[in-house]
Motif scaffolding. Sequence first.
Motif, short mmCIF file in Angstrom:
data_model
loop_
_atom_site.label_atom_id
_atom_site.label_comp_id
_atom_site.label_asym_id
_atom_site.label_seq_id
_atom_site.Cartn_x
_atom_site.Cartn_y
_atom_site.Cartn_z
N ARG A 1 0.82 -1.22 0.00
CA ARG A 1 0.00 0.00 0.00
C ARG A 1 0.85 1.26 0.00
N GLY A 2 2.10 1.13 -0.34
CA GLY A 2 2.96 2.31 -0.37
C GLY A 2 3.19 2.92 1.00
N LEU A 3 3.16 2.08 2.06
CA LEU A 3 3.34 2.61 3.42
C LEU A 3 4.80 2.86 3.76
N TRP A 4 5.67 2.25 3.00
CA TRP A 4 7.09 2.37 3.25
C TRP A 4 7.44 1.99 4.70
N VAL A 5 7.11 0.79 5.03
CA VAL A 5 7.41 0.28 6.38
C VAL A 5 8.91 0.40 6.62
N ASN A 6 9.26 1.09 7.70
CA ASN A 6 10.67 1.33 7.98
C ASN A 6 11.18 0.27 8.95
N PHE A 7 11.85 -0.72 8.41
CA PHE A 7 12.33 -1.81 9.24
C PHE A 7 13.50 -1.40 10.13
N SER A 8 13.99 -0.18 9.94
CA SER A 8 15.06 0.30 10.82
C SER A 8 14.47 1.03 12.03
N SER A 9 13.15 1.11 12.11
CA SER A 9 12.53 1.84 13.22
C SER A 9 12.27 0.90 14.40
N PRO A 10 12.62 1.34 15.60
CA PRO A 10 12.34 0.51 16.79
C PRO A 10 10.85 0.24 16.96
N LEU A 11 9.99 1.09 16.42
CA LEU A 11 8.55 0.85 16.58
C LEU A 11 8.12 -0.40 15.81
N ILE A 12 8.76 -0.62 14.66
CA ILE A 12 8.48 -1.85 13.91
C ILE A 12 9.10 -3.05 14.62
N TRP A 13 10.28 -2.86 15.20
CA TRP A 13 10.88 -3.95 15.98
C TRP A 13 9.92 -4.35 17.11
N ASP A 14 9.32 -3.32 17.72
CA ASP A 14 8.36 -3.57 18.81
C ASP A 14 7.22 -4.46 18.37
N ALA A 15 6.66 -4.13 17.20
CA ALA A 15 5.51 -4.90 16.70
C ALA A 15 5.91 -6.38 16.55
N PHE A 16 7.09 -6.62 15.99
CA PHE A 16 7.56 -8.00 15.84
C PHE A 16 7.81 -8.64 17.21
N ALA A 17 8.50 -7.89 18.08
CA ALA A 17 8.91 -8.46 19.37
C ALA A 17 7.69 -8.80 20.23
N VAL A 18 6.74 -7.86 20.31
CA VAL A 18 5.59 -8.08 21.19
C VAL A 18 4.71 -9.21 20.64
N ALA A 19 4.53 -9.22 19.31
CA ALA A 19 3.71 -10.29 18.72
C ALA A 19 4.36 -11.66 18.96
N THR A 20 5.67 -11.74 18.76
CA THR A 20 6.38 -13.00 18.97
C THR A 20 6.29 -13.41 20.43
N TYR A 21 6.47 -12.43 21.31
CA TYR A 21 6.43 -12.72 22.75
C TYR A 21 5.07 -13.27 23.16
N PHE A 22 4.02 -12.67 22.61
CA PHE A 22 2.67 -13.11 22.96
C PHE A 22 2.44 -14.55 22.48
#
Lengths: 174, 443
Positions: B142-163
């Motif tokens: 969708r042209g969101l340009w997800v920034n994989f260098s952003s800690p906020l994206i790391w958070d999404a991965f980390a919290v989802a994995t943790y759950f």
Amino acid sequence: MADPARGRSAGVLAVFDDRRRLLNAIHTARMAHIEPVTAFAPAYDEELVEAAAGPSRTIGAMALGGAIAGCIAGFALTIWTTAQWPTLIVGGKPLLSIPPFVLIAFETTILMASLGAVAAFLRRAAVSRRDSPAGHEPAFTDAHFGLLMRCDGARIPEAIELVREAGALQWRVV
Amino acid sequence: MPGQSLTVELHRVTDDIFRTFTWSRVGWFAYWGSVGLCGYGWSIAGLLWIQQIYSGLQVTGLNHPVMWGFYITAFVFWIGVAHSGTFVSAILYLFHARWRTSIARAAETMTIVAVMTAAIFPVLHLGRAWRFYWLIPYPNERGLWVNFSSPLIWDAFAVATYFVASVLFWYLSLVPDFAVVRDRSGGRQRAIFRRLALGWSGTAGEWRGFRRAYGILAAIVTALVVSVHSIVSWDFAAAIVPGWHSTIFAPYFVAGAILSGLAMVLTLVIPARFLLGAQDYVTVDHLENVGKLIIVMSLILTYSYVMEAIFSVRDDRPFTRSTFLFRVTGDFWPLFWTTIACVSLVPLSLFRRRVRRSLTALFCISLLINVGMWCERLMTIVTSLAHDFDPSVWGTYRPSVFEWTIVGGSISWFLFWYLLLIGHIPAVPIAETKQNLLESHRG
């Protein structure tokens, strides 16, 4: 329930109140060439598991397989997604930057490894149940131990005698 | 008969723990009354959230420069609380600490519910909450340009994995216990637990698979304890904001997370052991051990505070020093000194054995530690934003009634789901308690 008189392949399920007696029964059965299919216990018991369960490498292997798949998926997602906007300027930083991608790959590695381990556990439990379909007694999840042996119908009396001498509380032909 | 005493003891374990989730009439009313009260609490918060969505984030105290306030503090706090559940259930398991058995289930359940609570707050913090799925990374369709260098994206991965990993770990440990309940119950309860037990019959093969999978998951989840809160700390440390941009943040956050989680375990377990009648299984010795762990974590945090103060005061740049002095003496000084009092000083009382063995003292200390940890999170987030590099944009922050109510509602939300879960599962691990019994009989 199998009928021993007809000579079909059948088995004996015995209930014990003492794990030591159960271990002796397993040993005696092996000496008599009657194969114990499995033992039952209300909790994990290392000696019992060693005596009655086959080796298991599937769970570790599937966890490792999941970890490798997760690692590849993590790097693939980040690199392929980033590769879609090669002209984007991100504050002078390299667009395709491996160090931050390592964090995401680490998380997907962990995620897939845990899913792999649980999937392997479920598979192993299903296999174990398939091999002993008639074996379950509610007492085994409470406080008692059990032994399921497979033998020819003709050897059923011998198997019963074996568990009786070993000190089984009760037994039945399955 | 040599086996009879063991059988009797094993049977008693089943009976006792089974009794913890079969209610008397009074207990039933007390339990559902508490669940209803908590449901009412978070419903009020939910209504205010709807109003906040309608009016926008202007109804909060968030402003420029303090753009993160109560909601992000709550996110960090609840994620921190979640960590101790994993610490108790996974790390202590790997170290063969048998005493953890009695509180492991309560701690694991706390982990799951705390992550569920934490995950709400990034969404609450969004002005347009219905676009929460933008937080979830996916290929750039969708042209969101997800920034994989952003800690906020790391958070999404980390919290989802943790759950997901925590739920798997929790459920795996429950499978043999569900089988016990299945074999002792009837009717609809039996039908439900038959499905939940996944056909468990206690064969040697199942136990071998269970042990192996549980060990692997414990190791995996242990890695998450360290990684997830480190990543949460990098939400701050990766930014060049004075007071945040520090290499000490990851271990400092992890230690804080474990401390607040241990305190929450005590807060939940001390009343629960009375309500569920599990005093024989959750003994004062077990709670005393949690108290000892609290001392260790509190000392690590105190060391971090001292190091942070030394780094700040001796820093060549004036910004970090200025921010530190603002924390100590500025608008938010009560937060700083409450943190020091509750996190560094109050736990020192646990050096006295008499305090460690007093349930009232332990309960009060656990509450104070959580107040201190909340203040620490809020202080860390707000003071750095309010007192940035440029004095012309310095500001302050006063949370609005919306933020107070919604954050208060999160406690109700946490207790609501915690009570619902812990009231419908064996609150003490049956199979593991029996395993300890077998091992002690074997010598």
